[in-house]
Design a protein around this motif. Structure first.
Motif, PDB file in Angstrom:
ATOM      1  N   LEU A 231      46.668  58.920 151.169  1.00 40.87           N
ATOM      2  CA  LEU A 231      46.780  57.729 150.333  1.00 40.87           C
ATOM      3  C   LEU A 231      45.501  56.900 150.427  1.00 40.87           C
ATOM      4  O   LEU A 231      44.964  56.453 149.404  1.00 40.87           O
ATOM      5  CB  LEU A 231      47.982  56.889 150.772  1.00 40.87           C
ATOM      6  N   GLY A 232      44.994  56.715 151.629  1.00 41.04           N
ATOM      7  CA  GLY A 232      43.763  55.951 151.804  1.00 41.04           C
ATOM      8  C   GLY A 232      42.576  56.614 151.133  1.00 41.04           C
ATOM      9  O   GLY A 232      41.760  55.951 150.491  1.00 41.04           O
ATOM     10  N   VAL A 233      42.474  57.937 151.259  1.00 43.35           N
ATOM     11  CA  VAL A 233      41.363  58.672 150.658  1.00 43.35           C
ATOM     12  C   VAL A 233      41.445  58.611 149.131  1.00 43.35           C
ATOM     13  O   VAL A 233      40.432  58.436 148.443  1.00 43.35           O
ATOM     14  CB  VAL A 233      41.342  60.129 151.147  1.00 43.35           C
ATOM     15  N   CYS A 234      42.650  58.738 148.583  1.00 37.58           N
ATOM     16  CA  CYS A 234      42.818  58.635 147.120  1.00 37.58           C
ATOM     17  C   CYS A 234      42.409  57.241 146.639  1.00 37.58           C
ATOM     18  O   CYS A 234      41.771  57.098 145.588  1.00 37.58           O
ATOM     19  CB  CYS A 234      44.266  58.915 146.722  1.00 37.58           C
ATOM     20  N   SER A 235      42.772  56.211 147.392  1.00 37.27           N
ATOM     21  CA  SER A 235      42.369  54.847 147.051  1.00 37.27           C
ATOM     22  C   SER A 235      40.851  54.717 147.080  1.00 37.27           C
ATOM     23  O   SER A 235      40.246  54.098 146.196  1.00 37.27           O
ATOM     24  CB  SER A 235      42.981  53.841 148.027  1.00 37.27           C
ATOM     25  N   ALA A 236      40.232  55.330 148.092  1.00 38.13           N
ATOM     26  CA  ALA A 236      38.777  55.258 148.217  1.00 38.13           C
ATOM     27  C   ALA A 236      38.093  56.004 147.072  1.00 38.13           C
ATOM     28  O   ALA A 236      37.088  55.544 146.514  1.00 38.13           O
ATOM     29  CB  ALA A 236      38.337  55.838 149.558  1.00 38.13           C
ATOM     30  N   LEU A 237      38.623  57.164 146.689  1.00 42.44           N
ATOM     31  CA  LEU A 237      38.046  57.916 145.576  1.00 42.44           C
ATOM     32  C   LEU A 237      38.179  57.151 144.267  1.00 42.44           C
ATOM     33  O   LEU A 237      37.264  57.136 143.439  1.00 42.44           O
ATOM     34  CB  LEU A 237      38.731  59.283 145.461  1.00 42.44           C
ATOM     35  N   ALA A 238      39.334  56.506 144.096  1.00 37.48           N
ATOM     36  CA  ALA A 238      39.534  55.696 142.896  1.00 37.48           C
ATOM     37  C   ALA A 238      38.567  54.520 142.881  1.00 37.48           C
ATOM     38  O   ALA A 238      37.966  54.191 141.852  1.00 37.48           O
ATOM     39  CB  ALA A 238      40.977  55.207 142.829  1.00 37.48           C
ATOM     40  N   ALA A 239      38.404  53.881 144.035  1.00 35.76           N
ATOM     41  CA  ALA A 239      37.483  52.750 144.132  1.00 35.76           C
ATOM     42  C   ALA A 239      36.041  53.208 143.924  1.00 35.76           C
ATOM     43  O   ALA A 239      35.255  52.533 143.244  1.00 35.76           O
ATOM     44  CB  ALA A 239      37.623  52.072 145.495  1.00 35.76           C
ATOM     45  N   ARG A 240      35.699  54.362 144.496  1.00 32.58           N
ATOM     46  CA  ARG A 240      34.317  54.867 144.359  1.00 32.58           C
ATOM     47  C   ARG A 240      33.950  55.054 142.896  1.00 32.58           C
ATOM     48  O   ARG A 240      32.798  54.790 142.491  1.00 32.58           O
ATOM     49  CB  ARG A 240      34.175  56.205 145.105  1.00 32.58           C
ATOM     50  N   ASN A 241      34.891  55.458 142.094  1.00 31.86           N
ATOM     51  CA  ASN A 241      34.625  55.682 140.674  1.00 31.86           C
ATOM     52  C   ASN A 241      34.237  54.384 139.964  1.00 31.86           C
ATOM     53  O   ASN A 241      33.499  54.406 138.977  1.00 31.86           O
ATOM     54  CB  ASN A 241      35.864  56.281 140.003  1.00 31.86           C
ATOM     55  N   LEU A 242      34.721  53.259 140.477  1.00 30.94           N
ATOM     56  CA  LEU A 242      34.386  51.969 139.887  1.00 30.94           C
ATOM     57  C   LEU A 242      32.922  51.610 140.115  1.00 30.94           C
ATOM     58  O   LEU A 242      32.354  50.792 139.386  1.00 30.94           O
ATOM     59  CB  LEU A 242      35.264  50.861 140.473  1.00 30.94           C
ATOM     60  N   PHE A 243      32.308  52.223 141.132  1.00 32.69           N
ATOM     61  CA  PHE A 243      30.936  51.887 141.497  1.00 32.69           C
ATOM     62  C   PHE A 243      29.922  52.859 140.881  1.00 32.69           C
ATOM     63  O   PHE A 243      28.806  52.986 141.372  1.00 32.69           O
ATOM     64  CB  PHE A 243      30.780  51.892 143.025  1.00 32.69           C
ATOM     65  N   ASN A 244      30.287  53.539 139.809  1.00 31.90           N
ATOM     66  CA  ASN A 244      29.383  54.464 139.129  1.00 31.90           C
ATOM     67  C   ASN A 244      28.703  53.784 137.953  1.00 31.90           C
ATOM     68  O   ASN A 244      29.232  52.831 137.378  1.00 31.90           O
ATOM     69  CB  ASN A 244      30.140  55.697 138.639  1.00 31.90           C
ATOM     70  N   SER A 245      27.532  54.294 137.572  1.00 30.81           N
ATOM     71  CA  SER A 245      26.820  53.768 136.410  1.00 30.81           C
ATOM     72  C   SER A 245      25.811  54.798 135.922  1.00 30.81           C
ATOM     73  O   SER A 245      25.244  55.557 136.722  1.00 30.81           O
ATOM     74  CB  SER A 245      26.102  52.466 136.758  1.00 30.81           C
ATOM     75  N   ASP A 246      25.592  54.810 134.604  1.00 24.98           N
ATOM     76  CA  ASP A 246      24.574  55.693 134.028  1.00 24.98           C
ATOM     77  C   ASP A 246      23.193  55.055 134.084  1.00 24.98           C
ATOM     78  O   ASP A 246      22.181  55.731 133.903  1.00 24.98           O
ATOM     79  CB  ASP A 246      24.923  56.029 132.567  1.00 24.98           C
ATOM     80  N   ASP A 247      23.154  53.740 134.299  1.00 26.48           N
ATOM     81  CA  ASP A 247      21.881  53.029 134.407  1.00 26.48           C
ATOM     82  C   ASP A 247      21.301  53.276 135.798  1.00 26.48           C
ATOM     83  O   ASP A 247      21.940  53.004 136.813  1.00 26.48           O
ATOM     84  CB  ASP A 247      22.104  51.528 134.176  1.00 26.48           C
ATOM     85  N   GLU A 248      20.062  53.792 135.853  1.00 25.83           N
ATOM     86  CA  GLU A 248      19.487  54.215 137.130  1.00 25.83           C
ATOM     87  C   GLU A 248      19.362  53.065 138.131  1.00 25.83           C
ATOM     88  O   GLU A 248      19.727  53.205 139.300  1.00 25.83           O
ATOM     89  CB  GLU A 248      18.109  54.846 136.884  1.00 25.83           C
ATOM     90  N   ALA A 249      18.837  51.912 137.667  1.00 26.06           N
ATOM     91  CA  ALA A 249      18.659  50.769 138.573  1.00 26.06           C
ATOM     92  C   ALA A 249      20.011  50.235 139.051  1.00 26.06           C
ATOM     93  O   ALA A 249      20.186  49.914 140.224  1.00 26.06           O
ATOM     94  CB  ALA A 249      17.863  49.666 137.876  1.00 26.06           C
TER      95      ALA A 249
END
Length: 447
Positions: A231-249
């Motif tokens: 459950l914790g790992v799934c939460s972390a993976l879901a949260a990690r996806n929020l920190f993605n971006s196509d903008d390099e900077a």
């Protein structure tokens, strides 16, 4: 708009007047007695104040007492809640007990001294006031403040697309909380998301969870992690996806912010174990999303102003000043529990009382410890935050005088009220952090 500023300190009054003038007509007084007289006169003229700012600490009748007096008078006069004056408390100390008491007495928000333009705009935006005039009158012509104000305007007007937490997290949470959950049932839920199920195997083989042998299947990974860890790992993976971006900077900034969030979550969970707390998954999730306001503010700024560097120091500081309140409102809109919303909003407060919420103390301590270990999003140096400094730079700087630095870290940890009321020893806390530091750096890359 009519604004009443109540503060016994001349400088504080002048600062607030200068920042409020672009928004409305200001009246500034130095005592509760003068404030009540000004409010009575305004009511007689049928032109009551729209906003009142109250300094918490004043001689005679203090801010809390004046707040209570105003709300009682409104209740006695049957003033509908929608028509009651908006009251912002102003405090020089980030004291949780005081602010909680003010919230219970009916304040609409709070500001901390020295009040910045960005902090003020966030407070007004949350109350529903239009910030267009404030944007046009942005002092010094600083585009970053005007940009932040426009983001606040759009956010409270529901013109910004909010992030979504995948439903798989909720499904796993309900399964774990249910009767006799099985690994097979868990696998059926997780395998519906190809990205999460694939990464679960990698994470089960990461330094934080790895045993002697590698696992190669989803079922084997789930067995190793167990129900609650999954459950914790799934939460972390879901949260990690929020920190993605196509903008390099922006992606570079998001990666640093993710590392900080992951470090806080991991440290908080371990500290909670040390205290014998049971709700480890909730504490872990709070650590993952505690800075979500900063994430959305940076993303929104880059979308709206692609030519302005997201690493600009003034922009980063403006975002830092409002990200906690902004994050709390964002999590509320995302339907997180009130408890988690509260944690995000107050995780930078420093003065606590003995009966303070244990989860809050854990998160605040973990946030401080993460910074001491080099996992800050900002690296604090000489009482000023330096943007763009990652943990590697902090680590290299610390190696030169390791023994002296360690002593200073223990001294700083010892001064934290969060550590005091958790009843933990600073050296033991630092040792926990030092043990987890290499695992955090390596495991964060698996997400």
């Amino acid at each position: 708009m009519k604004i009443l500023i109540v503060d016994d300190e001349n400088i504080s009054r002048k600062i607030l007047v200068s920042k409020m003038k672009p928004i409305g007509t200001c009246v500034a007084v130095n005592s509760a007695k003068e404030a009540l007289a000004a409010m009575a006169a305004a009511e007689e003229e049928n032109a009551p104040f729209d906003i009142v700012t109250l300094d918490v600490s004043m001689p005679g009748m203090n801010g809390q007492e004046l707040l209570e007096h105003i709300r009682k008078k409104e209740a006695d006069n049957n003033v509908p809640k929608a028509e009651q004056v908006k009251i912002l408390m102003v405090t020089a100390r980030m004291n949780m007990g005081t602010i909680n008491a003010c919230i219970k007495r009916g304040c609409n928000g709070y500001l901390t001294k020295p009040v910045s333009q960005a902090q003020l705009l966030q407070g007004l935006g949350k109350l529903g006031f239009d910030l267009k005039d404030a944007v046009k009158s942005d002092e010094n012509g600083m585009a970053h403040t005007a940009g932040v104000a426009e983001i606040i305007n759009r956010f409270y007007s529901d013109k910004i697309v909010l992030p979504v937490f995948p439903s798989i997290v909720k499904e796993v949470e309900e399964l774990v909380a249910g009767t006799d959950p099985s690994i097979d049932d868990l696998a059926k839920i997780v395998e519906k998301d190809l990205i999460i199920s694939t990464k679960l195997v990698n994470i089960a083989n990461s330094p934080l969870y790895k045993s002697l042998d590698d696992v190669e299947s989803l079922t084997a990974a789930l067995v190793r992690l167990g129900m609650k860890h999954t459950l914790g790992v799934c939460s972390a993976l879901a949260a990690r996806n929020l920190f993605n971006s196509d903008d390099e900077a922006l992606k570079s900034e998001m990666d640093r912010l993710w590392l900080h969030s992951f470090a806080v979550a991991t440290l908080a969970k371990r500290l909670a174990e040390e205290k014998g707390l049971e709700n480890l998954d909730t504490i872990y999730l709070i650590g993952l999303v505690h800075d979500i306001g900063k994430m959305l503010l940076m993303k929104a700024f880059v979308d709206m102003y692609p030519d302005v560097a997201v690493t600009d120091r003034n922009l980063q500081l403006a975002i830092h000043e409002i990200h906690t309140t902004f994050g709390g409102v964002l999590l509320k809109k995302m339907h997180f529990s009130r408890h988690i919303v509260h944690m995000a909003e107050f995780h930078h407060w420093r003065d606590f009382e003995e009966d303070a919420d244990q989860n809050m103390l854990i998160i605040c301590l973990a946030d401080e410890l993460a910074g001491e270990l080099g996992f800050s999003f900002f690296v604090k140096k000489d009482d000023a935050y330096t943007e763009g400094a990652g943990q590697e730079g902090a680590e290299d700087a610390g190696q030169a005088e390791e023994k002296e630095d360690r002593t200073k870290i223990i001294e700083r940890l010892s001064a934290l009220s969060s550590l005091k009321y958790l009843g933990l020893e600073p050296e033991a806390v630092l040792k926990i952090g030092e043990q987890l530091k290499p695992l955090i750096k390596k495991t964060s890359r698996a997400f």
